[in-house]
Design a protein around this motif. Structure first.
Motif, PDB file in Angstrom:
ATOM      1  N   LEU A 175       0.915  -1.231   0.082  1.00 21.17           N
ATOM      2  CA  LEU A 175      -0.033   0.097   0.040  1.00 21.17           C
ATOM      3  C   LEU A 175       0.876   1.442  -0.061  1.00 21.17           C
ATOM      4  N   ILE A 176       1.976   1.247   0.395  1.00 17.13           N
ATOM      5  CA  ILE A 176       2.959   2.358   0.517  1.00 17.13           C
ATOM      6  C   ILE A 176       4.044   2.291  -0.749  1.00 17.13           C
ATOM      7  N   CYS A 177       4.373   1.060  -0.821  1.00 12.44           N
ATOM      8  CA  CYS A 177       5.368   0.840  -2.104  1.00 12.44           C
ATOM      9  C   CYS A 177       4.913   1.110  -3.356  1.00 12.44           C
ATOM     10  N   GLY A 178       3.434   1.008  -3.696  1.00 16.44           N
ATOM     11  CA  GLY A 178       2.903   1.347  -5.140  1.00 16.44           C
ATOM     12  C   GLY A 178       2.967   2.913  -5.161  1.00 16.44           C
ATOM     13  N   PRO A 179       2.279   3.619  -4.169  1.00 13.63           N
ATOM     14  CA  PRO A 179       2.361   4.996  -4.487  1.00 13.63           C
ATOM     15  C   PRO A 179       3.757   5.648  -4.316  1.00 13.63           C
ATOM     16  N   LEU A 180       4.542   5.140  -3.524  1.00 10.40           N
ATOM     17  CA  LEU A 180       5.858   5.874  -3.638  1.00 10.40           C
ATOM     18  C   LEU A 180       6.581   5.405  -4.942  1.00 10.40           C
ATOM     19  N   ALA A 181       6.187   4.323  -5.842  1.00 18.16           N
ATOM     20  CA  ALA A 181       6.714   4.233  -7.102  1.00 18.16           C
ATOM     21  C   ALA A 181       6.064   5.137  -8.057  1.00 18.16           C
ATOM     22  N   ASP A 182       4.790   5.534  -7.747  1.00 18.15           N
ATOM     23  CA  ASP A 182       4.112   6.311  -8.878  1.00 18.15           C
ATOM     24  C   ASP A 182       4.740   7.804  -8.654  1.00 18.15           C
ATOM     25  N   ARG A 183       5.380   8.002  -7.415  1.00 17.23           N
ATOM     26  CA  ARG A 183       5.989   9.036  -7.303  1.00 17.23           C
ATOM     27  C   ARG A 183       7.525   9.326  -7.521  1.00 17.23           C
ATOM     28  N   PRO A 193       8.061  11.098 -16.686  1.00 19.80           N
ATOM     29  CA  PRO A 193       7.856  12.179 -15.851  1.00 19.80           C
ATOM     30  C   PRO A 193       6.468  12.667 -15.695  1.00 19.80           C
ATOM     31  N   GLU A 194       5.766  12.801 -16.721  1.00 19.92           N
ATOM     32  CA  GLU A 194       4.300  13.555 -16.964  1.00 19.92           C
ATOM     33  C   GLU A 194       3.390  12.611 -16.218  1.00 19.92           C
ATOM     34  N   ASN A 195       3.630  10.947 -15.799  1.00 16.74           N
ATOM     35  CA  ASN A 195       2.733  10.208 -15.384  1.00 16.74           C
ATOM     36  C   ASN A 195       3.251  10.091 -13.961  1.00 16.74           C
ATOM     37  N   ARG A 196       4.022  10.959 -13.032  1.00 21.07           N
ATOM     38  CA  ARG A 196       4.384  10.722 -11.750  1.00 21.07           C
ATOM     39  C   ARG A 196       3.232  11.343 -10.717  1.00 21.07           C
ATOM     40  N   GLN A 197       3.072  10.835 -10.040  1.00 22.17           N
ATOM     41  CA  GLN A 197       1.746  11.157  -8.980  1.00 22.17           C
ATOM     42  C   GLN A 197       2.515  12.050  -7.835  1.00 22.17           C
ATOM     43  N   PRO A 198       1.868  13.045  -7.353  1.00 22.18           N
ATOM     44  CA  PRO A 198       2.431  13.587  -6.013  1.00 22.18           C
ATOM     45  C   PRO A 198       2.416  12.609  -4.813  1.00 22.18           C
ATOM     46  N   PHE A 199       3.365  12.404  -4.024  1.00 23.97           N
ATOM     47  CA  PHE A 199       3.119  11.561  -2.638  1.00 23.97           C
ATOM     48  C   PHE A 199       2.750  12.439  -1.646  1.00 23.97           C
ATOM     49  N   ARG A 200       1.390  12.825  -1.714  1.00 25.27           N
ATOM     50  CA  ARG A 200       0.681  13.402  -0.350  1.00 25.27           C
ATOM     51  C   ARG A 200      -0.272  12.658   0.164  1.00 25.27           C
ATOM     52  N   CYS A 223      -3.512  13.223   0.961  1.00 23.23           N
ATOM     53  CA  CYS A 223      -4.372  13.618   0.468  1.00 23.23           C
ATOM     54  C   CYS A 223      -4.835  12.881  -1.054  1.00 23.23           C
ATOM     55  N   SER A 224      -3.425  12.914  -1.859  1.00 19.77           N
ATOM     56  CA  SER A 224      -3.461  12.396  -2.949  1.00 19.77           C
ATOM     57  C   SER A 224      -3.701  10.892  -3.056  1.00 19.77           C
ATOM     58  N   LEU A 225      -2.671  10.470  -1.934  1.00 19.42           N
ATOM     59  CA  LEU A 225      -2.769   9.003  -1.856  1.00 19.42           C
ATOM     60  C   LEU A 225      -4.169   8.346  -1.550  1.00 19.42           C
ATOM     61  N   LEU A 226      -4.786   8.867  -0.502  1.00 18.33           N
ATOM     62  CA  LEU A 226      -6.116   8.303  -0.210  1.00 18.33           C
ATOM     63  C   LEU A 226      -7.021   8.798  -1.486  1.00 18.33           C
ATOM     64  N   ARG A 227      -6.702   9.827  -2.100  1.00 16.30           N
ATOM     65  CA  ARG A 227      -7.788   9.827  -3.423  1.00 16.30           C
ATOM     66  C   ARG A 227      -7.519   8.746  -4.410  1.00 16.30           C
ATOM     67  N   ASN A 228      -6.384   8.671  -4.505  1.00 13.66           N
ATOM     68  CA  ASN A 228      -5.894   7.527  -5.591  1.00 13.66           C
ATOM     69  C   ASN A 228      -6.497   6.084  -5.234  1.00 13.66           C
ATOM     70  N   TYR A 229      -6.473   5.985  -3.776  1.00 19.82           N
ATOM     71  CA  TYR A 229      -6.851   4.631  -3.397  1.00 19.82           C
ATOM     72  C   TYR A 229      -8.135   4.413  -3.458  1.00 19.82           C
ATOM     73  N   ARG A 230      -9.036   5.570  -3.062  1.00 17.66           N
ATOM     74  CA  ARG A 230     -10.540   5.882  -3.219  1.00 17.66           C
ATOM     75  C   ARG A 230     -11.046   5.593  -4.524  1.00 17.66           C
ATOM     76  N   LEU A 231     -10.420   6.306  -5.581  1.00 16.32           N
ATOM     77  CA  LEU A 231     -10.643   5.999  -7.129  1.00 16.32           C
ATOM     78  C   LEU A 231     -10.476   4.420  -7.464  1.00 16.32           C
ATOM     79  N   VAL A 232      -9.538   3.753  -7.072  1.00 14.78           N
ATOM     80  CA  VAL A 232      -9.189   2.415  -7.267  1.00 14.78           C
ATOM     81  C   VAL A 232     -10.276   1.529  -6.795  1.00 14.78           C
ATOM     82  N   SER A 233     -10.515   1.811  -5.238  1.00 15.28           N
ATOM     83  CA  SER A 233     -11.119   0.719  -4.701  1.00 15.28           C
ATOM     84  C   SER A 233     -12.663   0.893  -4.718  1.00 15.28           C
ATOM     85  N   THR A 234     -13.061   2.091  -5.531  1.00 14.41           N
ATOM     86  CA  THR A 234     -14.833   1.987  -5.596  1.00 14.41           C
ATOM     87  C   THR A 234     -14.951   1.843  -7.044  1.00 14.41           C
ATOM     88  N   ASP A 235     -13.861   1.468  -7.845  1.00  7.79           N
ATOM     89  CA  ASP A 235     -14.287   1.261  -9.262  1.00  7.79           C
ATOM     90  C   ASP A 235     -14.807  -0.363  -9.393  1.00  7.79           C
TER      91      ASP A 235
END
Length: 405
Positions: free
Chosen positions: A61-69, A189-196, A198-210
């Protein structure tokens, strides 16, 4: 450096993913010896596996977002360094509690390989092509559960279980060097996501509610639970109950790994003639029938290694068809959040695996019955998730509804 689309990069990613089954399968033949050395019972020894799986699930759960950033390579390299140090700690453990602690730390680092290999495939390929590459990757990775228990059995017979973890540490360090100098960074570089947060929770919310992600993830998680029910129980069932020698344990596992490889090859070959939905459906039906045969033999008290191994080989063949389709389907809707989606998929898989493994250890009754029943129940749950979720919410441009197949 290798091209990201070359077969050598796929082989390299398979080797990185193989770190996870190596950490699970290689020390299975040592379960009885570890219990004897530490004066631990079956449930305590089995907990070293469940703790690893639980830590593996949480770390993703931490490894994935870190790699996105920060990119795939630095996180994968850092994870493997942690894995190597924790493996040395496992080898030096003086009691079962220390071993459990270092297994947890080992899992924190080991999660990087599978999560980021899946993310790299999604970075580079379209969803349909990703299913084929994941099947190829899984087919090559099937060598790990075939070789690892055999190697572990011989290490236990010639030396002792501590050396198994030394070998794991050496493998991880080799992979660090190969990844560092072998492949370029795949995340643009253009596909990197901010590691904050709020962003992390938003991304997981988008994925987990799909709903599409939920369907494929639950299907994949259920079959993973069945796989780890076998991995958790097989050493005790085959070695302690059915009398298989530790050095021969890996040979029986090679049969089940061969089943997995056959399923992967079938998945690749069938991709040109059938839709992913059809391949997934056939795999799920085959897994349920195979698990039911194992359970029926156990209920009939036909206690033989082959009464366990041959049905499990058929279950593994079904997994070779199910997992590439379900993983590619789960990631299909998230090309810019592949790390987070892969992490949440891995968490779901490993949470189911930890639950199934712990259940096998807790309910183990000195027969193959409990293990076979849980494997069958997991296959039934996977088919249920497919029928009621995947078919209602297929991934666009990837799956086809069965009615249109």
């Amino acid at each position: 450096m290798l091209a990201l689309t070359s077969i050598w990069t796929t082989i390299l990613l398979a080797a990185a993913v193989a770190l996870a089954p190596m950490a699970i399968d290689m020390y299975l033949p040592a379960f009885p010896q570890i219990g004897t050395d530490f004066g631990a019972n079956t449930a305590q020894v089995q907990l070293t596996l469940s703790i690893y799986i639980g830590g593996f699930a949480l770390a993703q759960l931490i490894c994935g977002p870190l790699a996105d950033r920060f990119g795939r390579k630095p996180i994968m390299i850092g994870g493997m360094l942690i894995f190597a140090l924790a493996s040395i700690g496992c080898a030096l453990a003086t009691n079962i509690e220390m071993l459990q602690l270092f297994r947890f730390l080992q899992a924190l680092g080991g999660s990087a390989g599978p999560v980021l290999a899946r993310a790299i495939v999604r970075d580079v390929y379209t969803p349909r092509d990703a299913a084929k590459i994941l099947a190829m990757l899984a087919g090559m990775m099937a060598l790990a559960p075939a070789i690892a228990p055999t190697l572990g059995g011989f290490i236990v017979a010639i030396f002792d279980w501590h050396w198994i973890f030394i070998v794991m540490a050496a493998y991880a360090l080799i992979m660090v060097a190969v990844i560092a100098f072998g492949i370029p960074e795949p995340l643009r570089p253009e596909n990197r996501q901010p590691f904050r947060m709020c962003s992390l929770l938003r991304n997981y919310r988008l994925v987990s509610t799909d709903p599409t992600f939920i369907g494929y993830a639950l299907t994949s998680a259920a079959v993973y639970g069945g796989l780890f029910a076998y991995l958790s129980g097989s050493a005790f069932v085959l070695i302690e109950v059915l009398g298989v020698a530790p050095e021969h344990f890996g040979l029986y596992n090679a049969v089940t790994a061969a089943g997995y490889l056959i399923g992967n090859i079938a998945s690749i070959r069938l991709a040109s003639r059938y839709t992913p939905d059809q391949i997934l459906r056939y795999g799920l039906l085959g897994g349920l029938v195979s698990g039911a045969i194992m359970a029926a033999l156990a209920y009939g008290q036909l206690y033989s290694p082959w009464a366990v191994v041959l049905p499990q080989a058929a279950v593994m063949a079904s997994l070779g068809m199910i997992l590439p389709q379900s993983m590619a389907g789960a990631l299909a809707n998230f090309p810019k959040m592949a790390g987070s989606a892969s992490a949440l998929l891995g968490f779901t898989q490993m949470a189911a695996a930890a639950a199934a493994g712990a259940l096998v250890g807790h309910l183990h009754d000195g027969t193959p019955l409990v293990m076979a029943t849980i494997i069958t129940a997991c296959a039934a749950l996977a088919l249920f998730a497919y029928l009621f979720l995947v078919q209602r919410y297929p991934a666009q441009d990837f799956e086809a509804q069965s009615a249109n197949s």
